[in-house]
Structures are given as structure tokens and as C-alpha cells.
Design a protein around this motif. Structure first.
Motif, mmCIF file in Angstrom:
data_model
loop_
_atom_site.group_PDB
_atom_site.id
_atom_site.type_symbol
_atom_site.label_atom_id
_atom_site.label_comp_id
_atom_site.label_asym_id
_atom_site.label_seq_id
_atom_site.Cartn_x
_atom_site.Cartn_y
_atom_site.Cartn_z
ATOM 1 N N PHE A 91 0.826 -1.216 0.000
ATOM 2 C CA PHE A 91 0.000 0.000 0.000
ATOM 3 C C PHE A 91 0.860 1.265 0.000
ATOM 4 O O PHE A 91 0.468 2.283 -0.576
ATOM 5 C CB PHE A 91 -0.939 -0.011 1.200
ATOM 6 C CG PHE A 91 -1.874 -1.187 1.209
ATOM 7 C CD1 PHE A 91 -2.886 -1.299 0.272
ATOM 8 C CD2 PHE A 91 -1.725 -2.204 2.139
ATOM 9 C CE1 PHE A 91 -3.749 -2.388 0.265
ATOM 10 C CE2 PHE A 91 -2.579 -3.297 2.147
ATOM 11 C CZ PHE A 91 -3.590 -3.392 1.209
ATOM 12 N N VAL A 92 2.015 1.221 0.638
ATOM 13 C CA VAL A 92 2.927 2.367 0.625
ATOM 14 C C VAL A 92 3.380 2.649 -0.803
ATOM 15 O O VAL A 92 3.410 3.815 -1.252
ATOM 16 C CB VAL A 92 4.143 2.108 1.538
ATOM 17 C CG1 VAL A 92 5.187 3.202 1.364
ATOM 18 C CG2 VAL A 92 3.702 2.008 2.991
ATOM 19 N N ASN A 93 3.715 1.600 -1.550
ATOM 20 C CA ASN A 93 4.131 1.774 -2.946
ATOM 21 C C ASN A 93 2.987 2.354 -3.785
ATOM 22 O O ASN A 93 3.216 3.172 -4.685
ATOM 23 C CB ASN A 93 4.592 0.441 -3.528
ATOM 24 C CG ASN A 93 5.872 -0.056 -2.890
ATOM 25 O OD1 ASN A 93 6.655 0.731 -2.346
ATOM 26 N ND2 ASN A 93 6.106 -1.355 -2.936
ATOM 27 N N ARG B 34 0.760 8.813 5.041
ATOM 28 C CA ARG B 34 1.099 10.237 4.962
ATOM 29 C C ARG B 34 2.521 10.433 4.453
ATOM 30 O O ARG B 34 2.775 11.281 3.589
ATOM 31 C CB ARG B 34 0.985 10.897 6.337
ATOM 32 C CG ARG B 34 -0.414 11.123 6.861
ATOM 33 C CD ARG B 34 -0.367 11.865 8.192
ATOM 34 N NE ARG B 34 0.309 13.139 8.074
ATOM 35 C CZ ARG B 34 1.432 13.471 8.716
ATOM 36 N NH1 ARG B 34 2.024 12.618 9.533
ATOM 37 N NH2 ARG B 34 1.967 14.656 8.548
ATOM 38 N N ARG B 35 3.444 9.664 5.014
ATOM 39 C CA ARG B 35 4.851 9.808 4.611
ATOM 40 C C ARG B 35 5.043 9.446 3.139
ATOM 41 O O ARG B 35 5.873 10.046 2.449
ATOM 42 C CB ARG B 35 5.743 8.954 5.502
ATOM 43 C CG ARG B 35 5.881 9.496 6.921
ATOM 44 C CD ARG B 35 6.930 8.746 7.722
ATOM 45 N NE ARG B 35 6.513 7.386 8.026
ATOM 46 C CZ ARG B 35 5.755 7.044 9.064
ATOM 47 N NH1 ARG B 35 5.292 7.982 9.882
ATOM 48 N NH2 ARG B 35 5.445 5.788 9.287
ATOM 49 N N PRO C 6 -0.314 15.364 3.823
ATOM 50 C CA PRO C 6 -1.595 15.257 4.546
ATOM 51 C C PRO C 6 -1.407 15.443 6.044
ATOM 52 O O PRO C 6 -0.369 15.088 6.606
ATOM 53 C CB PRO C 6 -2.064 13.828 4.214
ATOM 54 C CG PRO C 6 -1.383 13.505 2.919
ATOM 55 C CD PRO C 6 -0.057 14.173 2.995
ATOM 56 N N ARG C 7 -2.400 15.982 6.695
ATOM 57 C CA ARG C 7 -2.284 16.328 8.114
ATOM 58 C C ARG C 7 -2.281 15.090 8.992
ATOM 59 O O ARG C 7 -2.952 14.100 8.695
ATOM 60 C CB ARG C 7 -3.443 17.245 8.521
ATOM 61 C CG ARG C 7 -3.516 18.539 7.718
ATOM 62 C CD ARG C 7 -4.774 19.297 8.073
ATOM 63 N NE ARG C 7 -4.909 20.534 7.321
ATOM 64 C CZ ARG C 7 -5.562 20.648 6.163
ATOM 65 N NH1 ARG C 7 -6.131 19.582 5.630
ATOM 66 N NH2 ARG C 7 -5.654 21.804 5.552
ATOM 67 N N ALA C 8 -1.552 15.169 10.108
ATOM 68 C CA ALA C 8 -1.509 14.080 11.072
ATOM 69 C C ALA C 8 -2.814 14.014 11.856
ATOM 70 O O ALA C 8 -3.545 15.001 11.977
ATOM 71 C CB ALA C 8 -0.332 14.271 12.024
ATOM 72 N N MET C 9 -3.112 12.830 12.376
ATOM 73 C CA MET C 9 -4.300 12.664 13.217
ATOM 74 C C MET C 9 -4.069 13.338 14.564
ATOM 75 O O MET C 9 -2.982 13.268 15.119
ATOM 76 C CB MET C 9 -4.575 11.174 13.450
ATOM 77 C CG MET C 9 -4.976 10.411 12.223
ATOM 78 S SD MET C 9 -4.967 8.617 12.519
ATOM 79 C CE MET C 9 -6.155 8.477 13.852
ATOM 80 N N PRO C 10 -5.097 13.988 15.116
ATOM 81 C CA PRO C 10 -4.956 14.527 16.471
ATOM 82 C C PRO C 10 -4.908 13.390 17.484
ATOM 83 O O PRO C 10 -5.468 12.321 17.252
ATOM 84 C CB PRO C 10 -6.215 15.381 16.650
ATOM 85 C CG PRO C 10 -7.217 14.766 15.718
ATOM 86 C CD PRO C 10 -6.428 14.259 14.543
#
Length: 535
Positions: A265-267, A372-373, A379-383
Motif C-alpha cells: 500500500f505504501v508503494n 502520509r509519509r 496530509p495532516r496528522a491525526m490529532p
């Protein structure tokens, strides 16, 4: 006292009204509604669908919907990977709202009316083509189920009533619970709610949440109108194929281990990044940043059910910070952990179970972070859920967990204190108890932080002008705040807009170029100006 004659104009108008005598009146048309399934004297019986067998799977189409289009399309690929025939319900419309009100129970919130009417209209249209019996045999509906202080736990009862009233009482519906990853086969064994099924849906949502966040960050600043939409749609279609061709790695814990560890999924997300690389942007346009919160369905869907609020805000010159479904997963896990947290010392193994929940949360956040990386950390990080709980604690008790509970208050304060948005827009269904409580708690929050821009919109489904005009009043203040913030940054860095533009390189015009977020500004233009000053 005798009244004088009516004014001429009014008299003429009244004279034109036709008078029909009672004996000549046409009898009123009786509303045709199917008889109830049980009388008032019979005990309540929970809905139980006819079995859906494994042998039927190749011939029966699974209907589902209710999320944003990106998640629905990629979930479709994940289900087709497991051998299911699938079809996504169309986005609900105003016509569906009216149908839902007509054929289901009164007192519904508008999400119930929209989703009920959407299902009823879709099936009614198919019944006109092939007949009601064929629809009942060829299609089933799968939706999420729950319980608690919200009508969400009774949605399926509204669906059942509506389908009886449109002559489809033998149609089958199945509930996917929110309390576990492996729920076993549904009645008949044709629908297997096992780990490959739920992990496919969960990973599809995580990936499309990240894509959605990137899309909404980019579109207000695109140089060529339509480029962002094109990149997003191509990316979602690519991810649909990725999930449709997902390798099989067991039906139990082997499947979980593979989903967590695989680079598959990262690829795929790296390929999505290449598609967004082609979009050019101008991030020095000043836009107010609006955080969307509220009831799950209304903050997630994009269309008539929430007055197309996302696109309306963009058309009004704002940048939208959408609500990620993954944060809802994280919240549900936090709620489950709280149950064990409250029973440590009272219930056997409560501490161990709490530890398991925390590990699950960490795995979810780690997976979201990996995606995200892969998109350049844009994209914003989760709170953090426990920070949200801490922020909301003075105003809303964390154990009042209907709807999104204390998270709504926590997200508003988090956006305010962390400079994540200029304004918060909370979408609440008319008469929704959980959201009514959060809006009430926010009154105390605004009393302490009067400069927090907060727009609670009560969504009825057919009062668009009222809701959007209310939002527009707060948005006007958010625009002023964004402009003032940008000008203050220019004063701080001692640069003019022209000098900033001269520092922008071709690389910085790429949609996937990372602009650091400062702790002194919420807006994209202000943060980009601070970044350019250091280049």
C-alpha cells in the motif's frame, strides 16, 4: 360593529378563488402504505433477514454507501477482491430526503431520511425494471450498525419500514458492527465479515482519507482549474485496482500481519504522489482554513445531505479541512479503552485488555502515518485522542459517548489552540441529541475563548439558505482573520508579496511540496510566507 367594504384589489382577488361545495368535492386520495408487519399487541422482534448463502454470492449484488465517493470506490475494489459483486449507492439527493420522510417513521434526523430514501428509491427503480421479487433475490444491502444514544442504532428499522411501504419487505439487509474486526459469517454464510473483509474496508478508508486531505489542501491553490480533481479521480481509480488485486494472505492473523507490514500500500501511495506532482499551485493566495466537524454522516458525505458544504466553502474562497473517517476509528477504540480503564481493579484482565486497545490505536496511527509519509508528509496528522479528551474535559464528560461525544468539543479547542484552522464548522442534524449536547457545551467554550470562530449549522436537509447564510457570517470573520494573519507575518519577516513571489521556485509550485506548519499561523499563505523567509 359592521365592517366596511373590502378594498377593491383585495375584493377582486377573493372573487377569483373558486368555491367548491362539499357535496361536489372529489374525495381525498388515500396514501397507500403497506400494513405493518405486526400489530400493536405483538411483542417487538428484531429484524432478521433471510439467509444469504455462499452459493448465491456469484449471482447477488451487494449494495452499500453513505461515505465519501473516494472511500466507497476503493472499498468496492476490496470487496470485489474477495469475490463479491458490488454496487455503490448513488449520493443521496433532496428527492431521497422527501422519500425517506414519506415511507419511514416520523421524527427521523435528516441523515436517516436521506439514507432511507436513497435505498428505497434505488431499489424502487430496480423493481420497475425487473420486478420486486427479482430485486429481493438479486440484491442485498450491507451497512454499519451500532447502538447508543443516537438514532444510528435504529437506522435498519427505518430501512425495514420503508422497504415494507414500497413493497420490498422480503429484501435482505445485513449489519456490519463497529465492535470487532472478525465478526464471522452473517446468516447463511454468503457474507463473511472476517479479517480480510474488515481489514480491506479499513485500509481503503485510511488510504482515501489521506488522498482526500491532500486533495482539499491543493484545490484552492491550483493554477489550472480542474487539475486537482483529475489527479484525485485518477488516484482513486488506481487505488481501486490496487485493492481489487490485493494478494490473499490468510483469513486470520496472517492477514492482519500482512496488512501492517507490507509495502504494497505504501508503494501504491507513492504512485498517487506522482499523479499529484503534476498539479501546480500558488500557495500565496490568502484563504481562511475551515475545519469541518459534526455528526458522522453529515461531515463525511459530499452532496445534498450537507448542502454541498465542502464545495460551497471553496467557492466562497475558503480552504476546507475535511473530517477523516480514520479519526472516528481512533475515537471508537478510545471509547472501548475507557470501559476497561474504568474497571481496572474491578474486572479481571481489564488492564491487559486496555493495553490491547492502546496497541491497536498505535497500529492504526502508525499505518495512517505510513500513508502520509508516502505522500511526502503533506496530509495532516491525526490529532491525539487523549489530548482531545483532556481539552474537552472541563466542558464535556468523556463518558457521555453518544455520537462523537467529547471529541467534537476537543477538536474545536485543538484547532483553536494548535492553529489548525481559522474557523470550525460543526454540522448537526436537526434534533440530534449528541450534537445538541456538544453545541450546548460549546457555549461555555465560546464564553472562555470568545475569539474562537465557531459555526454550528443545524442541517434539516431542506433549509439550505438559512444554514449557509449563518455559515457565511462566520466565514466573513474568518476571511478577515486570515488576511490579518498574513499581513502580520509580512510585517514580521519584512518582505512584500512581490518579493515572496520572486523566491518561489518551480519545485515549490508542486502540489506535493512540503510547507512546514508554524505555531503562530493557521493559514497556508502565512505559513508559506514564513517558510520562504527562511529560504
Amino acid at each position: 360593529m359592521a365592517l366596511g367594504p373590502l378594498p377593491a384589489a383585495r375584493d377582486n382577488a377573493l372573487a377569483k378563488i373558486p368555491i367548491v361545495l362539499a357535496k361536489d368535492a372529489v374525495p381525498a386520495k388515500t396514501r397507500s402504505v403497506a400494513p405493518p408487519a405486526r400489530s400493536a399487541t405483538e411483542p417487538y422482534r428484531a429484524y432478521k433477514p433471510r439467509p444469504f448463502t455462499r452459493e448465491e454470492r456469484d449471482e447477488v449484488t451487494v449494495l452499500f454507501g453513505g461515505l465519501h465517493w473516494r472511500a466507497e470506490r476503493v472499498i468496492q475494489g476490496a470487496m470485489e477482491n474477495l469475490g463479491y459483486r458490488t454496487q455503490v449507492l448513488p449520493t443521496a439527493t433532496r428527492e431521497d430526503l422527501l422519500t425517506g420522510r414519506e415511507v419511514a417513521d416520523i421524527g427521523q434526523c435528516c441523515p436517516t431520511s436521506f439514507t432511507t430514501g436513497n435505498l428505497a428509491n434505488t431499489l424502487r427503480g430496480k423493481a420497475r425494471e425487473v420486478g420486486a421479487q427479482e430485486v429481493a433475490e438479486r440484491y442485498i444491502y450491507v451497512t454499519a450498525g451500532s447502538c447508543g444514544a443516537c438514532r444510528f442504532g435504529q437506522y435498519h428499522q427505518s430501512y425495514e419500514l420503508a422497504l415494507r411501504n414500497v413493497g420490498l419487505d422480503s429484501f435482505r439487509m445485513f449489519l456490519l458492527g463497529q465492535e470487532g474486526l472478525d465478526q464471522g459469517p452473517a446468516a447463511g454464510g454468503g457474507l463473511e465479515l472476517d479479517l480480510p473483509f474488515t481489514l480491506g474496508a479499513a485500509w481503503a478508508i485510511v488510504l482515501t482519507d489521506v488522498v482526500q486531505d491532500l486533495e482539499y489542501q491543493v484545490r484552492p491553490y491550483e493554477l489550472r482549474k480542474g487539475d486537482t480533481e483529475k489527479a484525485a479521480r485518477e488516484s482513486v481509480e488506481y487505488l481501486y485496482e490496487v485493492f481489487r488485486k490485493r494478494p490473499r494472505r490468510g483469513a486470520k492473523w496472517g492477514s492482519l500481519a500482512w496488512h501492517l507490514a507490507t509495502p504494497y500500500f505504501v508503494n501504491a501511495m507513492k504512485e498517487v504522489r506522482r499523479r499529484f506532482d503534476a498539479v501546480e499551485v500558488d500557495r500565496l493566495r490568502v484563504r481562511p482554513l475551515v475545519k469541518i466537524t459534526g455528526e458522522f454522516y453529515l461531515q463525511t458525505v459530499e452532496g445534498d445531505p450537507n448542502y454541498n458544504i465542502h464545495r460551497w466553502l471553496e467557492a466562497e474562497g475558503a480552504e476546507v479541512y475535511p473530517a477523516a473517517i480514520t479519526i472516528w476509528f481512533d475515537y471508537l477504540m478510545r471509547l472501548a479503552g475507557q470501559e476497561f480503564e474504568d474497571h481496572i481493579g474491578l474486572q479481571k484482565h481489564a488492564r491487559i485488555k486496555l493495553g490491547g486497545i492502546r496497541i491497536g490505536q498505535a497500529a492504526l496511527r502508525w499505518t495512517y502515518g505510513r500513508m502520509r509519509r508516502a505522500l511526502g508528509d503533506l496530509p495532516r496528522a491525526m490529532p491525539d485522542q487523549y489530548e482531545l479528551r483532556r481539552l474537552a474535559a472541563p466542558y464535556y464528560h468523556s463518558r457521555l459517548n453518544g455520537g462523537e461525544g467529547d471529541m467534537l468539543v476537543g477538536k474545536a479547542l485543538w484547532a483553536y489552540h494548535r492553529k489548525k484552522a481559522h474557523m470550525v464548522c460543526e454540522l448537526s442534524p436537526y434534533s440530534c441529541m449528541p450534537n445538541t449536547m456538544s453545541v450546548g457545551a460549546m457555549a461555555a467554550v465560546i464564553g472562555k475563548y470568545p475569539d474562537l470562530l465557531y459555526a454550528p449549522l443545524e442541517i434539516k436537509g431542506d433549509a439550505e439558505v438559512h444554514a449557509l447564510s449563518r455559515c457565511q457570517m462566520i466565514l466573513t470573520e474568518a476571511k478577515k482573520r486570515a488576511q490579518r494573519e498574513y499581513e502580520e507575518v509580512l510585517d514580521k519577516i519584512k518582505l512584500t508579496p512581490e518579493e515572496l513571489q520572486a523566491r518561489v521556485t518551480p519545485e515549490m509550485r508542486k502540489a506535493t511540496y512540503k510547507v512546514p506548519h508554524s505555531d503562530i499561523a493557521a493559514g497556508t499563505a502565512a505559513n508559506f510566507a514564513l517558510h520562504l523567509a527562511q529560504c
